[in-house]
Scaffold this motif. Structure first.
Motif, mmCIF file in Angstrom:
data_model
loop_
_atom_site.group_PDB
_atom_site.id
_atom_site.type_symbol
_atom_site.label_atom_id
_atom_site.label_comp_id
_atom_site.label_asym_id
_atom_site.label_seq_id
_atom_site.Cartn_x
_atom_site.Cartn_y
_atom_site.Cartn_z
ATOM 1 N N ILE A 19 -47.926 60.026 7.277
ATOM 2 C CA ILE A 19 -47.427 58.748 7.307
ATOM 3 C C ILE A 19 -45.952 58.949 7.269
ATOM 4 C CG2 ILE A 19 -47.184 56.722 5.720
ATOM 5 C CD1 ILE A 19 -50.326 56.967 5.191
ATOM 6 N N GLU A 20 -45.449 59.919 6.336
ATOM 7 C CA GLU A 20 -43.818 60.169 6.282
ATOM 8 C C GLU A 20 -43.415 60.229 7.423
ATOM 9 O OE1 GLU A 20 -40.929 63.447 4.758
ATOM 10 O OE2 GLU A 20 -42.897 63.049 3.428
ATOM 11 N N TYR A 21 -43.935 61.075 8.611
ATOM 12 C CA TYR A 21 -43.514 61.372 10.059
ATOM 13 C C TYR A 21 -43.427 60.327 10.782
ATOM 14 C CZ TYR A 21 -42.483 66.139 9.180
ATOM 15 O OH TYR A 21 -41.660 67.400 8.714
ATOM 16 N N GLY A 22 -44.753 59.447 10.448
ATOM 17 C CA GLY A 22 -44.783 58.097 11.361
ATOM 18 C C GLY A 22 -43.700 57.122 11.224
ATOM 19 N N ALA A 57 -46.889 55.921 17.413
ATOM 20 C CA ALA A 57 -46.581 55.896 15.860
ATOM 21 C C ALA A 57 -47.291 54.660 15.337
ATOM 22 C CB ALA A 57 -45.278 55.709 15.520
ATOM 23 N N HIS A 58 -47.159 53.522 15.955
ATOM 24 C CA HIS A 58 -47.914 52.396 15.455
ATOM 25 C C HIS A 58 -49.650 52.632 15.109
ATOM 26 C CE1 HIS A 58 -44.907 49.471 14.296
ATOM 27 N NE2 HIS A 58 -44.337 49.625 15.538
ATOM 28 N N GLN A 59 -50.032 53.147 16.652
ATOM 29 C CA GLN A 59 -51.545 53.409 16.696
ATOM 30 C C GLN A 59 -51.916 54.400 15.521
ATOM 31 O OE1 GLN A 59 -53.177 51.550 18.225
ATOM 32 N NE2 GLN A 59 -52.561 50.923 20.126
ATOM 33 N N ASN A 60 -51.263 55.519 15.566
ATOM 34 C CA ASN A 60 -51.560 56.529 14.495
ATOM 35 C C ASN A 60 -51.629 55.994 13.082
ATOM 36 O OD1 ASN A 60 -52.402 58.646 16.320
ATOM 37 N ND2 ASN A 60 -50.405 59.042 16.929
ATOM 38 N N LEU A 61 -50.394 55.261 12.717
ATOM 39 C CA LEU A 61 -50.211 54.921 11.389
ATOM 40 C C LEU A 61 -51.342 53.743 11.125
ATOM 41 C CD1 LEU A 61 -46.462 54.533 11.161
ATOM 42 C CD2 LEU A 61 -47.858 56.018 9.854
ATOM 43 N N ALA A 62 -51.990 53.200 12.063
ATOM 44 C CA ALA A 62 -52.936 52.185 11.721
ATOM 45 C C ALA A 62 -54.053 52.892 11.235
ATOM 46 C CB ALA A 62 -53.160 51.360 12.885
#
Length: 446
Positions: free
Chosen positions: A296-299, A312-317
């Protein structure tokens, strides 16, 4: 003792000799021989003497040790514990001090940006130089050097002033790639590293040194970061992140000018490379190493660099959901849906939320709108839904989702089995009638 015969004076004079060169091997060998002779004579003054064979061994042993150390220093230049950057710039007496100052400033930059623990600078022996890129690349492959800064210096005049020219080229190692990836990487580095000659008047040497060193480190850091980013190892990719972050700091306020005519292009390429690395590390930490907080920090870093980065939004979701933060998960899903040209993955995410809330008709409507799964690892999505059903068998909607996605986009046979399993188990339950009706239509059940 006469100074001309003083072996210690001879060794003192050898300090100016570059030891790892062939001339250095010969010169230091003579110095060691003279020192050993002096040692044996000094022992005789106190009535200690050896026979022929012992004396021969005393003379031979230091030479063998010296030769072995010389071979190690000459041959093993790469350092497995860090990334080696090597210099091989051929200079003459008039440009050697300028070159030393440029290299010293290069080292200081690495220390200022805290890169010196990851990067190690080495000077190649001054009898090793290159005039051909293929030879340079073959050399760094053999020696394990990540980046080689090589070239020479020449002299000239302009407007009545004596000019010192630095002719610089870069050779670099990168991870295993296919031909198209190699072509793209070489093209990007080629665009960033366009300039190869810097000249400055001797009367303005201080300013010239600052410009040359600054441009060399900027180009070198970009090439090194780009190469490290191709290696699928976290330590290398994190080193590449650190390099690109510091490079962008260096370039932040730099304006395009004659000394760096493509600075804006380098900024753009470096930003894209860094964004790609953030997303790569997000996936590595989040889905392989199961370190969600680090992922999440890298996102979040990726979104600081580009708030419209869909990946990034998709993976963070997904990661926020796994981390129990539904609000953030839905926020990233909505943002991805707003900015993405490909609406299918946001629909998969929204369908999941509806399934979780048992709003089956709304979930089904989202699934019906999905035309393809390009850009989505659909097998991971299916596995995730199956895992949700195993953890929460009270909500068989996840079983339906796994079956439907399999049937439409992955393994049709397994999808049919899962959908039949759902239908035979829940056909008579009115809560799932919208889902069983869909199965009847898909599988042509009468």
């Amino acid at each position: 003792m006469d100074d001309s015969k003083n072996p210690f004076l001879v060794v003192e004079k050898l300090k100016s000799t570059d030891w790892p060169t062939w001339f250095g091997l010969f010169s230091y060998g003579i110095g060691i021989f003279l020192l050993t002779i002096a040692f044996l004579f000094s022992l005789q003054t106190i009535n200690i003497s050896f026979g022929f064979y012992v004396s021969f061994a005393v003379l031979l042993a230091p030479q063998i040790v010296h030769a072995l150390l010389w071979i190690i220093r000459r041959s093993y230049l790469g350092d497995p514990d860090c990334l080696t950057v090597a210099f091989a710039i051929e200079t003459d007496d008039s440009s050697r001090e300028y070159y030393k100052e440029i290299r010293k400033r290069f080292q200081k930059h690495l220390i200022d940006f805290k890169l010196n623990k990851r990067l190690k600078i080495k000077d190649l022996p001054n009898d090793i130089y290159f005039n051909d890129s293929e030879i340079a690349e073959k050399y760094i492959n053999e020696k394990g050097i990540r980046l080689l800064i090589w070239g020479d210096t020449t002299k000239g005049t302009s407007g009545g002033k004596e000019i010192v020219n630095f002719n610089i080229k870069l050779s670099y190692l990168y991870g295993r790639q296919n031909a198209e990836q190699q072509r793209q990487l070489s093209s990007e580095i080629g665009q960033a590293v366009q300039r190869g000659i810097w000249g400055f008047p001797r009367t303005e040497s201080l300013l010239g040194i600052v410009i040359v060193e600054g441009n060399i480190i900027e180009m070198s850091l970009y090439a090194l970061g780009a190469c490290l980013s191709t290696v699928p190892i976290i330590a290398y990719q994190e080193s590449a992140v650190l390099i690109f972050e510091n490079l962008l700091k260096m370039l932040k306020y730099k304006m395009q000018n004659v000394n760096f005519p493509n600075v804006n292009l380098v900024k753009n390429i470096a930003t894209k490379s860094l964004l790609k690395l953030y997303n790569s590390l997000l996936i590595l930490y989040g889905f392989q190493l199961k370190n969600r907080l680090k992922a999440i920090e890298y996102g979040e870093k990726a979104l600081q660099l580009d708030e419209n980065d869909v990946n990034a939004h998709q993976n963070l979701a997904f990661l926020c959901w796994l981390n129990g933060d539904r609000m953030s998960s839905e926020r990233h899903t909505k943002r991805a849906a707003d900015i993405s040209l490909n609406k299918n993955l946001p629909r998969i995410n929204r369908a999941f939320y509806f399934m979780y809330d048992r709003k089956y008709e709304k979930a089904l409507n989202q699934y019906r709108k999905i035309s393809d799964t390009t850009g989505t690892n659909i097998l991971d999505v299916i596995t995730f839904n199956e895992g949700q059903f195993e953890n929460n068998p009270q909500n068989p909607g996840f079983l339906f989702a796994a079956g439907l996605l399999n049937f439409r986009f992955a393994d049709k046979i397994r999808g049919k089995l899962l959908l039949n399993d759902f239908y035979s188990t829940y056909n008579l339950n009115p809560e799932y009638k919208v889902l069983t009706a869909e199965i009847k239509q898909i599988l042509h059940i009468k």
